[in-house]
Design a protein around this motif. Sequence first.
Motif, mmCIF file in Angstrom:
data_model
loop_
_atom_site.group_PDB
_atom_site.id
_atom_site.type_symbol
_atom_site.label_atom_id
_atom_site.label_comp_id
_atom_site.label_asym_id
_atom_site.label_seq_id
_atom_site.Cartn_x
_atom_site.Cartn_y
_atom_site.Cartn_z
ATOM 1 N N VAL A 43 -14.206 15.621 11.120
ATOM 2 C CA VAL A 43 -14.605 16.781 11.911
ATOM 3 C C VAL A 43 -15.450 16.375 13.111
ATOM 4 C CG1 VAL A 43 -15.998 18.894 11.848
ATOM 5 C CG2 VAL A 43 -14.382 18.421 10.031
ATOM 6 N N ARG A 44 -16.210 15.294 12.998
ATOM 7 C CA ARG A 44 -17.026 14.899 14.153
ATOM 8 C C ARG A 44 -16.289 13.932 15.063
ATOM 9 N NH1 ARG A 44 -19.869 10.001 13.624
ATOM 10 N NH2 ARG A 44 -19.701 9.145 11.547
ATOM 11 N N THR A 45 -15.033 13.629 14.751
ATOM 12 C CA THR A 45 -14.252 12.751 15.624
ATOM 13 C C THR A 45 -12.971 13.467 16.041
ATOM 14 O OG1 THR A 45 -13.296 11.652 13.667
ATOM 15 C CG2 THR A 45 -15.223 10.619 14.667
ATOM 16 N N SER A 46 -11.902 13.268 15.322
ATOM 17 C CA SER A 46 -10.591 13.795 15.704
ATOM 18 C C SER A 46 -10.518 15.318 15.745
ATOM 19 C CB SER A 46 -9.523 13.281 14.742
ATOM 20 O OG SER A 46 -9.516 11.879 14.725
ATOM 21 N N LEU A 47 -11.200 15.988 14.839
ATOM 22 C CA LEU A 47 -11.123 17.452 14.767
ATOM 23 C C LEU A 47 -12.385 18.127 15.311
ATOM 24 C CD1 LEU A 47 -9.612 17.859 11.183
ATOM 25 C CD2 LEU A 47 -8.418 17.651 13.353
ATOM 26 N N ILE A 48 -12.958 17.564 16.342
ATOM 27 C CA ILE A 48 -14.264 18.045 16.810
ATOM 28 C C ILE A 48 -14.222 19.476 17.350
ATOM 29 C CG2 ILE A 48 -14.103 17.124 19.145
ATOM 30 C CD1 ILE A 48 -17.131 16.265 18.681
ATOM 31 N N TYR A 49 -13.116 19.911 17.923
ATOM 32 C CA TYR A 49 -13.049 21.254 18.478
ATOM 33 C C TYR A 49 -12.539 22.240 17.436
ATOM 34 C CZ TYR A 49 -13.806 18.781 22.789
ATOM 35 O OH TYR A 49 -14.346 17.990 23.753
ATOM 36 N N PRO A 50 -13.096 23.455 17.420
ATOM 37 C CA PRO A 50 -12.716 24.417 16.386
ATOM 38 C C PRO A 50 -11.232 24.776 16.379
ATOM 39 C CG PRO A 50 -14.255 25.412 17.963
ATOM 40 C CD PRO A 50 -14.117 23.975 18.316
ATOM 41 N N ARG A 51 -10.556 24.626 17.503
ATOM 42 C CA ARG A 51 -9.123 24.982 17.519
ATOM 43 C C ARG A 51 -8.335 24.153 16.503
ATOM 44 N NH1 ARG A 51 -9.669 22.298 22.476
ATOM 45 N NH2 ARG A 51 -8.618 20.309 22.528
ATOM 46 N N TRP A 52 -8.748 22.886 16.295
ATOM 47 C CA TRP A 52 -8.046 22.047 15.325
ATOM 48 C C TRP A 52 -8.324 22.519 13.900
ATOM 49 C CZ3 TRP A 52 -4.336 19.834 17.596
ATOM 50 C CH2 TRP A 52 -4.478 19.340 18.894
ATOM 51 N N THR A 53 -9.558 22.883 13.643
ATOM 52 C CA THR A 53 -9.894 23.432 12.322
ATOM 53 C C THR A 53 -9.088 24.697 12.084
ATOM 54 O OG1 THR A 53 -12.129 22.527 12.490
ATOM 55 C CG2 THR A 53 -11.784 24.274 10.867
ATOM 56 N N GLY A 54 -9.011 25.538 13.103
ATOM 57 C CA GLY A 54 -8.234 26.775 12.990
ATOM 58 C C GLY A 54 -6.765 26.528 12.727
ATOM 59 N N GLU A 55 -6.200 25.521 13.371
ATOM 60 C CA GLU A 55 -4.782 25.214 13.147
ATOM 61 C C GLU A 55 -4.536 24.726 11.724
ATOM 62 O OE1 GLU A 55 -2.750 22.949 16.143
ATOM 63 O OE2 GLU A 55 -3.707 24.088 17.754
ATOM 64 N N PHE A 56 -5.423 23.880 11.219
ATOM 65 C CA PHE A 56 -5.278 23.412 9.839
ATOM 66 C C PHE A 56 -5.458 24.556 8.852
ATOM 67 C CE2 PHE A 56 -5.858 19.197 11.689
ATOM 68 C CZ PHE A 56 -4.881 18.489 11.010
ATOM 69 N N LEU A 57 -6.433 25.410 9.107
ATOM 70 C CA LEU A 57 -6.683 26.551 8.234
ATOM 71 C C LEU A 57 -5.466 27.477 8.218
ATOM 72 C CD1 LEU A 57 -8.770 27.944 6.439
ATOM 73 C CD2 LEU A 57 -9.628 29.106 8.475
ATOM 74 N N ALA A 58 -4.881 27.722 9.373
ATOM 75 C CA ALA A 58 -3.691 28.572 9.457
ATOM 76 C C ALA A 58 -2.502 27.936 8.738
ATOM 77 C CB ALA A 58 -3.346 28.856 10.916
ATOM 78 N N ALA A 59 -2.372 26.623 8.859
ATOM 79 C CA ALA A 59 -1.262 25.929 8.192
ATOM 80 C C ALA A 59 -1.371 26.029 6.664
ATOM 81 C CB ALA A 59 -1.222 24.463 8.620
ATOM 82 N N VAL A 60 -2.589 25.996 6.164
ATOM 83 C CA VAL A 60 -2.812 26.020 4.717
ATOM 84 C C VAL A 60 -2.793 27.443 4.163
ATOM 85 C CG1 VAL A 60 -4.521 25.518 2.914
ATOM 86 C CG2 VAL A 60 -4.083 23.850 4.709
ATOM 87 N N THR A 61 -3.405 28.384 4.901
ATOM 88 C CA THR A 61 -3.582 29.734 4.363
ATOM 89 C C THR A 61 -2.660 30.776 4.985
ATOM 90 O OG1 THR A 61 -5.252 30.368 5.995
ATOM 91 C CG2 THR A 61 -6.026 29.273 3.975
ATOM 92 N N GLY A 62 -2.116 30.481 6.158
ATOM 93 C CA GLY A 62 -1.325 31.472 6.877
ATOM 94 C C GLY A 62 -2.181 32.458 7.655
ATOM 95 N N VAL A 63 -3.494 32.291 7.586
ATOM 96 C CA VAL A 63 -4.420 33.180 8.281
ATOM 97 C C VAL A 63 -4.847 32.524 9.590
ATOM 98 C CG1 VAL A 63 -6.677 34.320 8.164
ATOM 99 C CG2 VAL A 63 -5.266 34.118 6.098
#
Length: 162
Positions: A43-63
């Motif tokens: 999270v502090r390197t490759s996924l530092i921006y929230p958009r990446w967290t959001g994309e992973f969250l959407a991929a896992v949950t559909g939300v």
Amino acid sequence: AEVMFGSADAGSPKGVKGKGRLIKWSEEQRALADSLEMCKFIVRTSLIYPRWTGEFLAAVTGVEISDDDLMKTGERIVNLERGFNLRQGLIPSDDTLSKRFMEEAVPDGPKKGYVFGPDFQIMLAEYYEARGWDMETGLPRHGVFEGLGLADVAEDVNRVRG
């Protein structure tokens, strides 16, 4: 750093200006990652921006959740933790670092010879301002808890702290 935190200094190891806003953002981003059980390293390197967290969250949950809503979740977590600590007796003078860190010069690296203490209060004041916390009491200013959906926390802290 200049766009996100208002100063190019925020991204510099020797910089002071903008560090309070950078720390606020980093805490919120990490609180969000912790709540999602994500690895802090990634999270502090490759996924530092929230958009990446959001994309992973959407991929896992559909939300799908916006970047702003993700960061607001992190802000809510940090302020909830603050409310708990205030209720337990935390005061502004507790928001500090160890004497060694504040008074001893950095022995090596890009900040060699630097003594952190004199700049700490500047950064802490900027951090409190970015958070909407009062420098004298350490309490969030009126409306901070409420704006995050934490009115019950504000009532609890005010009841205990008077």
